[in-house]
Design an enzyme around this catalytic site. Structure first.
Site, short mmCIF file in Angstrom:
data_model
loop_
_atom_site.label_atom_id
_atom_site.label_comp_id
_atom_site.label_asym_id
_atom_site.label_seq_id
_atom_site.Cartn_x
_atom_site.Cartn_y
_atom_site.Cartn_z
N GLU A 11 -6.81 5.19 -8.38
CA GLU A 11 -8.10 5.67 -7.85
C GLU A 11 -8.71 6.79 -8.70
OE1 GLU A 11 -9.94 6.63 -3.46
OE2 GLU A 11 -8.12 5.49 -3.76
N LYS A 35 -9.91 2.04 -8.72
CA LYS A 35 -10.49 2.19 -7.38
C LYS A 35 -11.64 3.18 -7.41
CE LYS A 35 -7.83 2.18 -3.60
NZ LYS A 35 -6.71 2.58 -2.71
N PHE A 59 -11.85 -1.60 5.12
CA PHE A 59 -10.85 -0.88 5.90
C PHE A 59 -10.88 -1.34 7.35
CE2 PHE A 59 -9.57 3.20 3.49
CZ PHE A 59 -9.59 2.53 2.28
N THR A 90 -13.27 0.73 -2.81
CA THR A 90 -12.54 1.19 -1.62
C THR A 90 -13.46 1.92 -0.65
OG1 THR A 90 -10.51 2.30 -0.91
CG2 THR A 90 -11.79 3.40 -2.62
N ASP A 141 0.85 -1.18 0.00
CA ASP A 141 0.00 0.00 0.00
C ASP A 141 0.89 1.24 0.00
OD1 ASP A 141 -2.43 1.32 0.02
OD2 ASP A 141 -2.67 1.23 2.19
#
Length: 337
Positions: free
Chosen positions: A106, A142, A189, A167, A27
């Site tokens: 993203e 994303k 998350f 996400t 990440d």
């Protein structure tokens, strides 16, 4: 429990053991970290790209993005938007030279409630990767896990063959809707869920197995495996290595360089906690959610409502900071500043 130096030589690190059970994803937008930990995939977001774009090592990529935005012309706003998209793709393309798998890029979080806007922006990013000689099979787009984002993912997957990574996923309702939309991958998350419970409850620390974020991902994993959904579950946003170890066996886990480093230096036996066999034995009922039911179920989860809106605001704020940085590069010299 400490391990003797002799045993340590024979034993794999926790990170290496984890890789036997779970696909490890980095990440980060920092190439050095990717080179060091050799993940299969990598994920980026506006915050990570903003941080990397300010590092001296990556100024050439920023300059290339600025030049691209200017070359395409148009209004100041259009030039900045094009430079921003190009920067995301330049980082993604460099990352792909270092990994065998896919990179996640993203879509602007300010489009989180605009289904058509997300579809257009996703297709634009895929076109930019194509111009760079990279096929869509190596990209995950994303999208925020709003109702509109999930429906955009459904269209991108079914009609355009574009793989999506949903996400900012905090609620079970979001996970169910993503599975029904047939998206490639979700990123529930973990750490941000823990943050909310620590901030809003009396309990300030949790054992990994009792961590609210770990429990959330475990339930989603079990649900997907029990009912045969193909969507990949990728735990994200970890606060400590205990959360990661408690999700050993999850399809994918995306981990920051700091926690990858800790796992690479730890030598204890790692036992998988998630498995398809155990998931299939779980007592869970299958849900089917239309828009009204999704909004109701999601709204019932105060933590998820607050963390989704907070996450969108934070990613949007970092996208704005990135645009300001590019604007300064692109136009300050022209204005004689």
């Amino acid at each position: 429990m400490s391990v003797s130096p002799v045993k340590r030589q024979k034993m794999e690190s926790v990170l290496d053991q984890l890789k036997h059970h779970t696909t490890v994803v980095a990440d980060t937008g920092d190439f050095n970290a990717i080179d060091e930990y050799k993940p299969l995939d990598a994920t980026t977001n506006p915050s990570l790209i903003l941080a990397a774009a300010q590092m001296p090592a990556y100024q050439e990529l920023v300059d290339d993005a600025v030049a691209y935005g200017k070359k395409l012309g148009g209004s100041e706003e259009e030039q900045i938007k094009n430079a921003c998209d190009k920067l995301f793709v330049l980082f993604g393309a460099e990352i792909l030279k270092r990994i065998p798998g896919r990179v996640s890029t993203e879509v602007d979080a300010r489009l989180s409630f605009d289904k058509e806007g997300m579809i257009q922006r996703a297709r634009r990013l895929i076109d930019l990767y194509k111009e760079a000689g990279i096929g869509k099979d190596r990209i995950l787009i994303k999208l925020s896990s709003t109702w509109e984002g999930i429906q955009a993912g459904k269209v991108l997957e079914a009609e355009h063959g574009i793989h999506c990574n949903m996400t900012l996923l905090f609620s079970f309702a979001q996970a169910v809707a993503c599975a029904e939309a047939g998206v490639t991958l979700i990123s529930p998350f973990v750490g941000r869920i823990l943050d909310w419970y620590v901030a809003n409850g009396d309990k300030k620390s949790y054992e990994p197995s009792e961590d609210p974020g770990v429990k959330s991902v475990t339930k989603i994993y079990n649900y997907y495996k029990k009912f045969g959904y193909k969507t990949i579950v990728m735990g994200a946003s970890f606060r400590n290595t205990g959360e990661i170890k408690a999700l050993t066996g999850c399809d994918y886990l995306t981990i920051s360089p700091k926690l990858l480093a800790e796992l690479s230096k730890e030598y204890v036996k790692l036992t998988p906690t998630l498995s398809v066999k155990e998931a299939q034995a779980c007592e869970l009922e299958e849900l089917h959610l239309d828009e009204k039911a999704f909004r109701w179920h999601h709204n019932e989860d105060q933590m998820a409502v607050e963390k989704l809106s907070d996450g969108i605001r934070k990613f949007a704020a970092d996208a704005i900071k990135l645009e300001r940085m590019l604007k300064e590069r692109m136009f300050s010299a022209e204005n004689g500043k």
